[in-house]
Write an enzyme that holds these catalytic residues in place. Structure first.
Site, PDB file in Angstrom:
ATOM      1  N   CYS A 111       0.795  -1.227   0.000  1.00 48.35           N
ATOM      2  CA  CYS A 111       0.000   0.000   0.000  1.00 48.35           C
ATOM      3  C   CYS A 111       0.835   1.288   0.000  1.00 48.35           C
ATOM      4  O   CYS A 111       0.641   2.155  -0.867  1.00 48.35           O
ATOM      5  CB  CYS A 111      -0.959   0.015   1.180  1.00 48.35           C
ATOM      6  SG  CYS A 111      -1.848  -1.527   1.395  1.00 48.35           S
ATOM      7  N   ARG A 166       5.428 -11.986   5.243  1.00 45.04           N
ATOM      8  CA  ARG A 166       4.711 -11.894   6.511  1.00 45.04           C
ATOM      9  C   ARG A 166       5.062 -13.083   7.371  1.00 45.04           C
ATOM     10  O   ARG A 166       5.127 -14.211   6.891  1.00 45.04           O
ATOM     11  CB  ARG A 166       3.191 -11.858   6.272  1.00 45.04           C
ATOM     12  CG  ARG A 166       2.782 -10.642   5.487  1.00 45.04           C
ATOM     13  CD  ARG A 166       1.301 -10.615   5.239  1.00 45.04           C
ATOM     14  NE  ARG A 166       1.002  -9.516   4.315  1.00 45.04           N
ATOM     15  CZ  ARG A 166      -0.158  -9.342   3.721  1.00 45.04           C
ATOM     16  NH1 ARG A 166      -1.145 -10.186   3.952  1.00 45.04           N
ATOM     17  NH2 ARG A 166      -0.351  -8.337   2.901  1.00 45.04           N
ATOM     18  N   GLN A 205       1.318 -11.099  -4.471  1.00 49.21           N
ATOM     19  CA  GLN A 205      -0.059 -10.699  -4.709  1.00 49.21           C
ATOM     20  C   GLN A 205      -0.240 -10.122  -6.109  1.00 49.21           C
ATOM     21  O   GLN A 205       0.647  -9.445  -6.619  1.00 49.21           O
ATOM     22  CB  GLN A 205      -0.460  -9.619  -3.698  1.00 49.21           C
ATOM     23  CG  GLN A 205      -0.352 -10.057  -2.260  1.00 49.21           C
ATOM     24  CD  GLN A 205      -0.546  -8.891  -1.309  1.00 49.21           C
ATOM     25  OE1 GLN A 205       0.032  -7.825  -1.491  1.00 49.21           O
ATOM     26  NE2 GLN A 205      -1.383  -9.090  -0.307  1.00 49.21           N
ATOM     27  N   ASP A 239      -1.635  -7.487  -6.889  1.00 48.87           N
ATOM     28  CA  ASP A 239      -2.117  -6.355  -6.110  1.00 48.87           C
ATOM     29  C   ASP A 239      -2.421  -5.153  -6.994  1.00 48.87           C
ATOM     30  O   ASP A 239      -1.829  -4.997  -8.066  1.00 48.87           O
ATOM     31  CB  ASP A 239      -1.029  -5.964  -5.102  1.00 48.87           C
ATOM     32  CG  ASP A 239      -1.597  -5.264  -3.875  1.00 48.87           C
ATOM     33  OD1 ASP A 239      -2.832  -5.143  -3.787  1.00 48.87           O
ATOM     34  OD2 ASP A 239      -0.797  -4.850  -3.027  1.00 48.87           O
ATOM     35  N   HIS A 244      -4.019  -0.864  -6.341  1.00 46.57           N
ATOM     36  CA  HIS A 244      -4.750   0.149  -5.580  1.00 46.57           C
ATOM     37  C   HIS A 244      -5.406   1.068  -6.581  1.00 46.57           C
ATOM     38  O   HIS A 244      -4.733   1.590  -7.474  1.00 46.57           O
ATOM     39  CB  HIS A 244      -3.805   0.902  -4.643  1.00 46.57           C
ATOM     40  CG  HIS A 244      -3.266   0.025  -3.554  1.00 46.57           C
ATOM     41  ND1 HIS A 244      -2.168  -0.781  -3.742  1.00 46.57           N
ATOM     42  CD2 HIS A 244      -3.713  -0.218  -2.299  1.00 46.57           C
ATOM     43  CE1 HIS A 244      -1.950  -1.473  -2.628  1.00 46.57           C
ATOM     44  NE2 HIS A 244      -2.874  -1.153  -1.739  1.00 46.57           N
ATOM     45  N   LYS A 280     -15.392  -4.585   3.053  1.00 50.07           N
ATOM     46  CA  LYS A 280     -14.726  -5.376   2.021  1.00 50.07           C
ATOM     47  C   LYS A 280     -15.590  -6.551   1.594  1.00 50.07           C
ATOM     48  O   LYS A 280     -16.485  -6.976   2.323  1.00 50.07           O
ATOM     49  CB  LYS A 280     -13.380  -5.887   2.525  1.00 50.07           C
ATOM     50  CG  LYS A 280     -13.520  -6.807   3.727  1.00 50.07           C
ATOM     51  CD  LYS A 280     -12.186  -7.450   4.108  1.00 50.07           C
ATOM     52  CE  LYS A 280     -12.364  -8.362   5.302  1.00 50.07           C
ATOM     53  NZ  LYS A 280     -11.187  -9.172   5.603  1.00 50.07           N
ATOM     54  N   HIS A 306      -8.541  -1.410  -2.482  1.00 51.45           N
ATOM     55  CA  HIS A 306      -7.492  -2.432  -2.555  1.00 51.45           C
ATOM     56  C   HIS A 306      -8.142  -3.625  -3.212  1.00 51.45           C
ATOM     57  O   HIS A 306      -9.266  -3.960  -2.866  1.00 51.45           O
ATOM     58  CB  HIS A 306      -7.056  -2.923  -1.183  1.00 51.45           C
ATOM     59  CG  HIS A 306      -6.585  -1.881  -0.235  1.00 51.45           C
ATOM     60  ND1 HIS A 306      -5.279  -1.787   0.154  1.00 51.45           N
ATOM     61  CD2 HIS A 306      -7.237  -0.906   0.430  1.00 51.45           C
ATOM     62  CE1 HIS A 306      -5.154  -0.806   1.029  1.00 51.45           C
ATOM     63  NE2 HIS A 306      -6.332  -0.251   1.217  1.00 51.45           N
TER      64      HIS A 306
END
Length: 599
Positions: free
Chosen positions: A289, A318, A336, A338, A340, A424, A470
């Site tokens: 992010c 993680r 990911q 990913d 945004h 979400k 996200h």
RNA sequence: GCCGGCGUAGCUCAGUCGGUAGAGCGUCGCACCUGUAAUGCGAAUGUCAUCAGUUCAAUUCUGAUCGCCGGCUCCA
């Protein structure tokens, strides 16, 4: 594993759990009873026992259960006042706790989902054993067929799921109407194990998790890496078509980035220890992010720039708990898909629809049509736990609901499950063993734009704050690959198959032609291998078959003479000899269509 | 992380009631030249997860460590 019988089997499984509890008490008179519900494919019961249980103890408990079943004892339902229940269960501290919870209204009293304070509790008795239980039960113990249940395993489970409470011994069992149903169930379990991605990952040489590297840190072998590259290429192309712009960002960054984002405070314990670089603390990035916030802030944005879609297939690290790591499904290195998306508040709804469509499209391409959607919203009782005002939350939740409804997706609403920064929607997929895994997540975020001071200049000339979405449609490459392996049982569709065709020469004299075929297929863009081992054709076919290679191209005298290949499918079907050009055209058509078919 | 189980050749596994281990597959070599799921013969291969303890002797017993597997929301 769910099934249509689930509900009709509940009484049977409930009763089996009770019979087991009584059997355990016969073996360990001092045992303290926890809870014993019916679950998807059986039942369990939690106990506090005087000594650890081992699998060797299970047959003994089973035989006590059989004796109880043979006794044909009736299950008698009753009601006790809270006072009576306190007296009845005074030797059972866990039961007492449940009685008090029921009295306070923290638990349903009769199986209903809503709970409210109750004056009474429901009990069931059989053969002198009484248990706190909402039911329902079967009529008598012999309604649990003695040859249709089995105690499966032993596990530790925290009392009421709380890591800080005592850990009880849980015994899992399965129970069915008939021996045949039990056998079918055990057979299904066995079949599921055969497509376990950890087993297939090894057999098909897709990935390894070397002990030397570390827990939850996969190394992708050439064949697995090939598939991942194809998935990533697809995602990249799909996103470009949908107006996304891809970026690259560092794998480490100053710790302050994640303090600013709020992640450090919440998830600091799941991050790898900060490292000191020239006196400044840096983190291995646990999420992307902040990096993408930097992209947004790299220039002054106009309302006309939005939605701005910034994507990156990016790896984060993680520190998941060691006991939670499972093959590729739960790892410490997470790549990911990913992105945004920066939107104006009035664009949330449309962009949510866009992302849903994208998610459904991507799943469909990979052959998935069955998943479960959950919508996580704010806990209306504790609005103070969330950032953002009522109006923002209500409009965002409504925008998501309308989006899901417009796409005819059924979903479960989970109150209080939202992230602190916004509501979400999650998409869950089942693995081969019936376990549910979250893949997709689509989240609305009011917090990051504020924390990073994001702005855009609106039509009226005023600086306003964008909202961030996200989203990760496939979730992570690792988890998605695991589910993909299990979904196809390792037999990937042609467009994903790491080796699409194996060329199998019959005798040494055919090698020259075989190499020519190999060269032509490579030139045509196909992923092929030539089997030049000094083995017989039958052995080469068998090995290609075991590697689940879509096409086996046998070349012998006839094929060499006619510039042809004899095509055998991994299904066992023989397409006979066809000109090489015809084979290439067929394969190309199927790959371009991302078809599941091989002809 | 916690509870329970497990850890023997690259893989799948057998075995040792304490006397340093075996099979199949795979690998390597030789022969065979084969038409749709295993050709034959021969050879090499292990700190029996790691570290400590008990013992004349430990892969085997004990302890610790590491790793793997199952479980830790689902209505008493």
């Amino acid at each position: 594993m769910s099934n249509q019988n689930g509900d009709s089997l509940r009484p049977l499984r409930h009763s089996a759990a009770h019979i087991m509890a009584q059997a355990v008490l016969e073996v360990f008179p001092d045992a303290k009873l926890g809870i014993g519900p019916a679950i998807d494919d059986g039942f369990y019961y939690d106990f506090e026992l005087p000594r650890p249980l081992t699998p060797d103890d299970l047959p003994m408990i089973e035989s006590h259960m059989r004796a109880s079943i043979a006794g044909k004892n009736e299950f008698v339902h009753g009601e006790l006042s809270i006072e009576q229940a306190r007296a009845k269960f005074k030797e059972q501290p866990y039961k007492l706790e449940l009685v008090e919870a029921i009295a306070r209204g923290e638990l349903g009293t009769h199986g209903e989902s809503e709970s409210h304070p109750s004056e009474t509790v429901s009990i069931y008795s059989h053969n002198g054993f009484t248990d706190l239980c909402a039911g329902p039960h079967v009529e008598e113990t012999s309604d649990v067929p003695a040859d249709a249940f089995k105690l499966m395993s032993i596990a530790g489970a925290y009392w009421r799921g709380d890591e800080k409470r005592p850990q009880l011994t849980r015994i899992y069992g399965t129970a069915w109407q008939s021996k045949k149903e039990l056998d079918d169930y055990l057979w299904r379990l066995e079949e599921a194990r055969k497509r376990d991605h950890r087993k297939l990952g090894k057999e098909l040489q897709l990935f390894i998790l070397p002990e030397e590297v570390g827990q939850g840190l996969p190394v992708w072998l050439p064949k697995g890496a090939q598939i991942r590259k194809l998935i990533e290429d697809y995602i990249y192309q799909n996103q470009v078509e949908r107006g996304y712009q891809h970026v690259y960002s560092p794998h480490i960054g100053k710790k302050q980035l994640w303090i600013t984002s709020g992640h450090w405070e919440l998830y600091g314990d799941k991050m790898y220890a900060p490292m000191d670089i020239d006196g400044v603390e840096h983190l291995v990035k646990p999420m992307n992010c902040p990096m993408h916030m930097m992209v947004y802030k790299s220039q002054l944005r106009s309302y006309k720039d939005l939605p701005l879609r910034i994507a990156e297939i990016a790896t984060v690290y993680r520190r998941e708990q060691s006991g939670e790591l499972t093959g590729l499904l739960r790892v410490r290195m997470i790549t990911q898909d990913d992105a945004h998306i920066f939107v104006r508040p009035d664009q949330i709804h449309q962009e949510f629809i866009n992302v849903i469509d994208q998610t459904l499209e991507q799943f469909r391409v990979f052959g998935f049509n069955d998943f479960q959607v959950t919508l996580s919203v704010r806990d209306p009782q504790h609005k103070e736990k969330y950032l953002g005002n009522d109006e923002q939350w209500q409009s965002a939740e409504q925008a998501i609901k309308r989006a899901l409804d417009e796409r005819d997706l059924s979903y479960i609403v989970e109150e209080g499950e939202a992230a602190f920064y916004g509501p979400k929607a999650d998409f869950m997929i089942r693995d081969a063993l019936g376990r549910k895994w979250q893949c997709t997540t689509i989240q609305v975020d009011f917090q990051l734009p504020q924390r990073f001071n994001l702005e855009y200049i609106d039509a009226d000339g005023a600086a306003k704050q964008p909202v961030v979405l996200h989203r990760a449609p496939l979730g992570s490459m690792e988890r998605f690959f695991a589910i993909l392996i299990e979904h196809y049982a390792g037999a990937f569709p042609l467009w994903l198959a790491p080796v699409q065709a194996k060329i199998i020469p019959i005798a040494d004299r055919h090698y020259e032609y075989a190499r020519e075929v190999e060269k032509n297929l490579r030139a045509a863009g196909m992923r092929v291998e030539l089997d030049e081992r000094p083995e017989r054709m039958n052995a080469k076919i068998r090995d290609a078959q075991l590697m689940k290679i879509p096409y086996m191209l046998v070349v012998g005298d006839k094929e060499a003479a006619g510039n042809a290949v004899a095509v055998r499918l991994r299904t066992g079907e023989d397409l006979k000899a066809m000109p090489l050009e015809q084979f290439i055209a067929m394969a190309r058509r199927l790959v371009n269509a991302k078809s599941m078919e091989l002809k």
